[in-house]
Design a protein around this motif. Structure first.
Motif, PDB file in Angstrom:
ATOM      1  N   UNK A   5       0.862  -1.178   0.000  1.00  0.00           N
ATOM      2  CA  UNK A   5       0.000   0.000   0.000  1.00  0.00           C
ATOM      3  C   UNK A   5       0.897   1.226   0.000  1.00  0.00           C
ATOM      4  N   UNK A   6       0.602   2.155  -0.893  1.00  0.00           N
ATOM      5  CA  UNK A   6       1.379   3.380  -1.005  1.00  0.00           C
ATOM      6  C   UNK A   6       0.445   4.543  -1.311  1.00  0.00           C
ATOM      7  N   UNK A   7       0.902   5.750  -1.015  1.00  0.00           N
ATOM      8  CA  UNK A   7       0.125   6.926  -1.407  1.00  0.00           C
ATOM      9  C   UNK A   7       0.682   7.552  -2.679  1.00  0.00           C
ATOM     10  N   UNK A   8       1.769   6.997  -3.202  1.00  0.00           N
ATOM     11  CA  UNK A   8       2.446   7.546  -4.368  1.00  0.00           C
ATOM     12  C   UNK A   8       2.060   6.827  -5.651  1.00  0.00           C
ATOM     13  N   UNK A   9       1.699   7.588  -6.668  1.00  0.00           N
ATOM     14  CA  UNK A   9       1.377   6.997  -7.967  1.00  0.00           C
ATOM     15  C   UNK A   9       2.635   6.610  -8.738  1.00  0.00           C
ATOM     16  N   UNK A  29       5.346  -6.405 -15.791  1.00  0.00           N
ATOM     17  CA  UNK A  29       4.241  -5.961 -16.651  1.00  0.00           C
ATOM     18  C   UNK A  29       4.602  -6.174 -18.122  1.00  0.00           C
ATOM     19  N   UNK A  30       5.191  -7.321 -18.400  1.00  0.00           N
ATOM     20  CA  UNK A  30       5.568  -7.753 -19.750  1.00  0.00           C
ATOM     21  C   UNK A  30       6.628  -6.888 -20.404  1.00  0.00           C
ATOM     22  N   UNK A  31       7.305  -6.050 -19.612  1.00  0.00           N
ATOM     23  CA  UNK A  31       8.390  -5.215 -20.125  1.00  0.00           C
ATOM     24  C   UNK A  31       9.714  -5.730 -19.571  1.00  0.00           C
ATOM     25  N   UNK A  45       7.467   2.504 -11.740  1.00  0.00           N
ATOM     26  CA  UNK A  45       6.112   2.165 -12.179  1.00  0.00           C
ATOM     27  C   UNK A  45       5.205   3.379 -12.027  1.00  0.00           C
ATOM     28  N   UNK A  46       4.351   3.600 -13.013  1.00  0.00           N
ATOM     29  CA  UNK A  46       3.297   4.609 -12.913  1.00  0.00           C
ATOM     30  C   UNK A  46       2.011   3.854 -12.601  1.00  0.00           C
TER      31      UNK A  46
END
Length: 189
Positions: A5-9, A29-31, A45-46
């Motif tokens: 859990x994070x508050x950062x996007x 994520x397939x990258x 990650x975004x």
């Protein structure tokens, strides 16, 4: 595993991937993601608000695969605190008082000053305080799992009734103002 859990996007995912025969390929994520000689990796990650499912896949030199689904929850909203007990002016014969209310986010932690306060699964709480004559100030802070916090300052003006008088019996009814403050009027006499 559980959910991060994070508050950062914007989130930096870092870790280690290991295989006795060596890791040939690693993806998030397939990258494709670079892994150093010790198996360490970092990937920016975004994320979106809410639950994000991130697929991780590691391939060894024999083309065996290990899949992991990582869940990251973004919570950028602080919990709110609602008081159901009277604030403002309180008149009584005893200085013992109970701050009562609720926190709207499950699992949030609550403090009154430095004291931890138990919050029921429903979000309700109650905390006993002792009022001094005059103004009393309390700081309530609710913090969720992501670290978002809300602070609410509560001021209660306490007026002690003369010995023998009891609010609601020897005093007029409680008056509530639109701002949520409370006043108990004591009849003259």
């Amino acid at each position: 595993g559980g959910t991060l859990v994070t508050k950062d996007r914007e989130f930096a995912l870092a870790g280690t991937v290991e295989d006795a025969g060596g890791v040939d390929n690693f993806t998030i994520a397939e990258q494709p993601v670079s892994v150093d000689a010790k198996g360490r990796f970092t990937r920016a990650l975004s994320l979106r608000e809410g639950v994000n499912a991130i697929a991780l896949a590691a391939y060894d030199r024999a083309n065996n695969i290990a899949n992991v689904l990582l869940t990251i929850e973004v919570d950028s909203t602080a919990p709110s605190i609602t008081l159901t007990s009277a604030t403002g002016e309180v008149v009584g014969s005893k200085p013992e008082y109970r701050l009562e209310g609720s926190v709207d986010e499950r699992g949030a932690k609550l403090t009154v000053g430095d004291a931890a306060v138990a919050v029921e699964p429903s979000g309700k709480f109650g905390h006993a305080v002792t009022l001094s004559d005059g103004e009393n100030a309390f700081t309530l802070t609710a913090t969720d799992k992501a670290g978002n916090a809300t602070t609410r300052e509560v001021k209660i003006q306490f007026r002690r009734l003369p010995e023998g008088l009891r609010p609601g019996r020897d005093a007029n009814e409680v008056l509530c103002a639109a701002d949520g403050s409370v006043l108990v009027l004591v009849p003259a006499g």
